[in-house]
Design a protein around this motif. Sequence first.
Motif, PDB file in Angstrom:
ATOM      1  N   ASP A   1      12.420  -7.036  15.269  1.00 28.60           N
ATOM      2  CA  ASP A   1      12.732  -6.424  13.975  1.00 28.60           C
ATOM      3  C   ASP A   1      14.215  -6.095  13.903  1.00 28.60           C
ATOM      4  O   ASP A   1      15.037  -6.870  14.365  1.00 28.60           O
ATOM      5  CB  ASP A   1      11.847  -5.194  13.756  1.00 28.60           C
ATOM      6  CG  ASP A   1      11.309  -5.089  12.324  1.00 28.60           C
ATOM      7  OD1 ASP A   1      11.931  -5.657  11.411  1.00 28.60           O
ATOM      8  OD2 ASP A   1      10.264  -4.455  12.135  1.00 28.60           O
TER       9      ASP A   1
ATOM     10  N   TRP B   1      10.573  -1.424   2.152  1.00 32.51           N
ATOM     11  CA  TRP B   1      10.681  -2.369   3.264  1.00 32.51           C
ATOM     12  C   TRP B   1       9.685  -3.513   3.202  1.00 32.51           C
ATOM     13  O   TRP B   1       9.892  -4.565   3.794  1.00 32.51           O
ATOM     14  CB  TRP B   1      10.568  -1.646   4.599  1.00 32.51           C
ATOM     15  CG  TRP B   1       9.229  -1.032   4.868  1.00 32.51           C
ATOM     16  CD1 TRP B   1       8.807   0.199   4.477  1.00 32.51           C
ATOM     17  CD2 TRP B   1       8.148  -1.602   5.595  1.00 32.51           C
ATOM     18  NE1 TRP B   1       7.518   0.428   4.910  1.00 32.51           N
ATOM     19  CE2 TRP B   1       7.091  -0.660   5.597  1.00 32.51           C
ATOM     20  CE3 TRP B   1       7.960  -2.822   6.248  1.00 32.51           C
ATOM     21  CZ2 TRP B   1       5.873  -0.899   6.228  1.00 32.51           C
ATOM     22  CZ3 TRP B   1       6.748  -3.056   6.875  1.00 32.51           C
ATOM     23  CH2 TRP B   1       5.733  -2.109   6.865  1.00 32.51           C
ATOM     24  N   SER B   2       8.575  -3.337   2.456  1.00 33.54           N
ATOM     25  CA  SER B   2       7.624  -4.430   2.293  1.00 33.54           C
ATOM     26  C   SER B   2       6.841  -4.222   1.003  1.00 33.54           C
ATOM     27  O   SER B   2       6.839  -3.132   0.429  1.00 33.54           O
ATOM     28  CB  SER B   2       6.662  -4.522   3.478  1.00 33.54           C
ATOM     29  OG  SER B   2       5.595  -3.607   3.345  1.00 33.54           O
ATOM     30  N   LYS B   3       6.151  -5.248   0.575  1.00 27.82           N
ATOM     31  CA  LYS B   3       5.369  -5.136  -0.659  1.00 27.82           C
ATOM     32  C   LYS B   3       4.201  -4.178  -0.493  1.00 27.82           C
ATOM     33  O   LYS B   3       3.639  -3.716  -1.488  1.00 27.82           O
ATOM     34  CB  LYS B   3       4.884  -6.513  -1.096  1.00 27.82           C
ATOM     35  CG  LYS B   3       3.944  -7.199  -0.111  1.00 27.82           C
ATOM     36  CD  LYS B   3       3.559  -8.583  -0.595  1.00 27.82           C
ATOM     37  CE  LYS B   3       2.616  -9.276   0.383  1.00 27.82           C
ATOM     38  NZ  LYS B   3       2.245 -10.634  -0.083  1.00 27.82           N
ATOM     39  N   GLU B   4       3.824  -3.862   0.754  1.00 36.33           N
ATOM     40  CA  GLU B   4       2.739  -2.904   0.981  1.00 36.33           C
ATOM     41  C   GLU B   4       3.229  -1.455   1.011  1.00 36.33           C
ATOM     42  O   GLU B   4       2.428  -0.526   1.077  1.00 36.33           O
ATOM     43  CB  GLU B   4       2.031  -3.208   2.306  1.00 36.33           C
ATOM     44  CG  GLU B   4       1.179  -4.457   2.306  1.00 36.33           C
ATOM     45  CD  GLU B   4       1.978  -5.709   2.592  1.00 36.33           C
ATOM     46  OE1 GLU B   4       3.095  -5.566   3.147  1.00 36.33           O
ATOM     47  OE2 GLU B   4       1.515  -6.814   2.255  1.00 36.33           O
ATOM     48  N   SER B   5       4.534  -1.242   0.968  1.00 40.90           N
ATOM     49  CA  SER B   5       5.074   0.103   1.113  1.00 40.90           C
ATOM     50  C   SER B   5       4.646   1.006  -0.037  1.00 40.90           C
ATOM     51  O   SER B   5       4.637   0.605  -1.202  1.00 40.90           O
ATOM     52  CB  SER B   5       6.603   0.062   1.177  1.00 40.90           C
ATOM     53  OG  SER B   5       7.127   1.357   1.319  1.00 40.90           O
TER      54      SER B   5
ATOM     55  N   PRO C   1      11.890  -6.381  -1.037  1.00 38.86           N
ATOM     56  CA  PRO C   1      11.905  -7.757  -0.556  1.00 38.86           C
ATOM     57  C   PRO C   1      11.528  -8.786  -1.610  1.00 38.86           C
ATOM     58  O   PRO C   1      11.803  -9.971  -1.443  1.00 38.86           O
ATOM     59  CB  PRO C   1      10.888  -7.735   0.586  1.00 38.86           C
ATOM     60  CG  PRO C   1       9.969  -6.611   0.245  1.00 38.86           C
ATOM     61  CD  PRO C   1      10.809  -5.586  -0.431  1.00 38.86           C
TER      62      PRO C   1
END
Length: 371
Positions: A205, A241-245, A273
């Motif tokens: 990462d 940081w991600s689409k699930e955040s 993102p």
Amino acid sequence: AGVYRTGTIHLKSYGGLYLDHGATIKGSHDRADYNADDFCPQNEVFTDEFVTGAHLIVAVGQTDISLGGYGTIDGEGRHWMNENNTYNERGDYTPNAERPAQMVYLCECRGVKISDLNLVNGPYWHLFLHACEDVTVRGLTIRGDRQRWTNDGIDVDCCAGVRISDCLIDVGDDALTIRAHKKTVNRAVSENVTVTNCVLRAHNDYGVRIGVGAGEIRDCALSNLEIEAPNWGGLGIMSVWSKESKYATTIENILINNVSVRAKRPIEFFVAPEPLTLPNPCRINNIRLSGVMLYPVERSKICGMDEKNRINNVIFDGVTVRCDDLEVPTDEIFVINYANAVELNGVRLIGREGKFTTVTDGENARCGFGE
């Protein structure tokens, strides 16, 4: 000296733990030896990352505490992993359901000094500072499992007045993060954090990641860093940081100087993102970098998300790009999108010639080669 196996150790005000040369603490293999998940209301359990709320070293709400010496704290992380039980296409392995969480967990403490120790083989993150104030971290060596995700080095979350220096960190996930995840604590801001004279390696990462949570990160400075992230990002500044955040972070006033970054994607500054509905309002403003050496494989990006959610005021002064391992055209070394007032001053390409940036949607973006 000697090896001591233990469960949770609780630190109290005006005290601490000192490990001399040759002294090693190893985490117990019995979940019952650790704190309960609900031992304090601030202790959030990240069950979606296959972890409990257990810790090896704990302090909550304490004043003037220290961790020091030249000994070793070993979380025995490999004991808790089922390396033959993979759960996705990346080959990640599912941990034991009783895996402990952050190895050193300090929450809402003031006047913290941590120095010279070896923190190794953490089952999850190695050192977690949550809503602490007046913290000094110096001379740590942190080594984790390079293959393992969720194996961070140092995580600074909703803290103020943190000074990190002279550390070597080599882990599987983020080497160092500055966060603003305010869900279980009274502070909502990380501010006045400095990081200097460190060597940071993140196998999977980011070398440095700034941004996680619904709070604010501001007035931070990073200097004299050697960063290596062969499989992902070197310096990451991101609101989502991600689409699930579930959260979006506001990030402002970040200074970075004298930094070498060897990474697949050396610079990743973005609001999100991909286009999505932000979970809460956020912004990224006023990022300044000087004296930067980049060793890219893929493109770096400075990207807002759309017309309403732009990145503002990003300035690079003195950028050297070593193109030895570059796998994209030179005009994609930097991709700028939905960003205002971006300046790339004094850019030098070594090993290639040509245009070095693509501006797809930006206002007042200026880019200049070094003389």
